[in-house]
Design a protein around this motif. Structure first.
Motif, PDB file in Angstrom:
ATOM      1  N   VAL A 181       0.838  -1.197   0.000  1.00 48.97           N
ATOM      2  CA  VAL A 181       0.000   0.000   0.000  1.00 48.97           C
ATOM      3  C   VAL A 181       0.876   1.251   0.000  1.00 48.97           C
ATOM      4  O   VAL A 181       2.069   1.195   0.325  1.00 48.97           O
ATOM      5  CB  VAL A 181      -0.932   0.017   1.234  1.00 48.97           C
ATOM      6  N   LYS A 182       0.296   2.367  -0.373  1.00 51.29           N
ATOM      7  CA  LYS A 182       1.023   3.635  -0.352  1.00 51.29           C
ATOM      8  C   LYS A 182       1.549   3.907   1.058  1.00 51.29           C
ATOM      9  O   LYS A 182       0.858   3.674   2.044  1.00 51.29           O
ATOM     10  CB  LYS A 182       0.108   4.778  -0.791  1.00 51.29           C
ATOM     11  N   GLY A 183       2.752   4.417   1.112  1.00 51.74           N
ATOM     12  CA  GLY A 183       3.368   4.704   2.402  1.00 51.74           C
ATOM     13  C   GLY A 183       4.273   3.604   2.910  1.00 51.74           C
ATOM     14  O   GLY A 183       5.032   3.811   3.859  1.00 51.74           O
ATOM     15  N   ALA A 184       4.200   2.433   2.288  1.00 49.13           N
ATOM     16  CA  ALA A 184       5.072   1.329   2.697  1.00 49.13           C
ATOM     17  C   ALA A 184       6.504   1.612   2.226  1.00 49.13           C
ATOM     18  O   ALA A 184       6.756   2.487   1.397  1.00 49.13           O
ATOM     19  CB  ALA A 184       4.577   0.012   2.126  1.00 49.13           C
ATOM     20  N   MET A 185       7.442   0.851   2.769  1.00 54.25           N
ATOM     21  CA  MET A 185       8.856   1.016   2.421  1.00 54.25           C
ATOM     22  C   MET A 185       9.467  -0.317   2.018  1.00 54.25           C
ATOM     23  O   MET A 185       9.187  -1.349   2.642  1.00 54.25           O
ATOM     24  CB  MET A 185       9.639   1.604   3.601  1.00 54.25           C
TER      25      MET A 185
END
Length: 297
Positions: free
Chosen positions: A89-93
């Motif tokens: 998901v968006k924001g993951a690294m």
């Protein structure tokens, strides 16, 4: 702080590094060898997953894979399967601690950014002992903010963590460091072989070198067990070292450097790989140097 962390790749290094993440977060572990994944879970806790799609909820995913090609396959998928980047998901690294090519890291970071996912490269040096003891040197490439975010995880696996520049810089430093290590290993191999041919006792010679100006990582950490004791098993594959040397030489080419010594070293490693038994340890190069002088094995 990360609530859920994925770890992909349980080879000789990854299987040891992941143990130090115990208690850091909820851990999701993936390896193509399900037995390895289950073994890791028994030490770390968390859960072994059967498919990368099960890492969709991870805040961060660490990759510890052997080559850029494998990293790319994991991140982008293929043969109709989605890659890891499409599942997160968006924001993951994504933290790529593999031995990858710098240019691949730059491209993967660009793709990840378009999906709202952070990406840093953070390769390691220190071998199996360093992975076991959490004393690895870790070279990270990325922005200061991304580095700061990843740092708590990196510190659990390494004693010396450095931000060395933009994305790709970590893998550039790693490749250049391994080229330097590979070149000193070749030099040590030739020097000890000639000494043995002359009649010097290798153990005595090693003591002298380690008390003198020739002392280096190879003579202090590799030579006794791998060469003197004839195990030829340091724990780092010849194929991986040769690959790292090639990656480093691609940077020399890009920078327009003749680098005569480095190119000679690279040629020796390429020849060593071509003539060695598949799966050989990097220390087999010392044996090959002995054989070239006709020394008994």
């Amino acid at each position: 702080m990360f609530k859920t962390v994925g770890f992909v790749g349980l080879g000789a290094m990854g299987s040891r590094m992941v143990k130090h993440l115990k208690g850091a977060a909820d851990i999701l572990i993936y390896d193509t060898d399900s037995a390895r994944a289950s073994e890791a879970v028994s030490h770390v806790g968390g859960r072994a997953v059967q498919d990368l799609s099960e890492m969709a909820g991870a805040d961060a995913v660490i990759l510890m894979l052997p080559t850029s090609a494998v990293v790319d396959q994991v991140l982008h998928g293929g043969s109709g399967k989605k890659g890891l980047l499409e599942h997160l998901v968006k924001g993951a690294m994504v933290i790529d601690m593999s031995s990858s090519a710098p240019t691949n890291s730059v491209a993967n970071a660009e793709t990840a950014a378009k999906l709202g996912i952070s990406f840093i490269d953070a390769p390691v040096s220190g071998g199996i002992k360093g992975a076991e003891a959490a004393s690895l040197a870790i070279m990270a490439g990325g922005s200061q903010a991304e580095y700061d975010r990843a740092l708590p995880l990196l510190k659990k696996m390494g004693a010396n963590v450095f931000l060395v520049g933009k994305v790709g810089a970590g893998h550039a430093v790693k490749a250049l460091n391994n080229l330097l290590a590979a070149t000193t290993f070749v030099a040590a191999s030739e020097v000890f072989a000639v000494g043995a041919k002359f009649g010097l006792d290798p153990s005595t010679m090693l003591k002298v070198v380690n008390a003198s100006s020739g002392q280096n990582f190879q003579t202090t950490h590799v030579w006794e067990k791998a060469v003197i004791e004839r195990t030829f098993s340091f724990g780092f594959a010849l194929a991986l070292m040769e690959k790292d040397v090639r990656v480093a030489m691609s940077l020399f080419d890009a920078m327009g450097s003749d680098a005569l010594l480095s190119r000679t070293s690279a040629g020796i490693w390429a020849k060593a790989l071509a003539s060695a038994t598949p799966g050989s340890d990097m220390s087999i190069v010392a044996k090959q140097a002995e054989e070239a002088l006709g020394l008994p094995q």
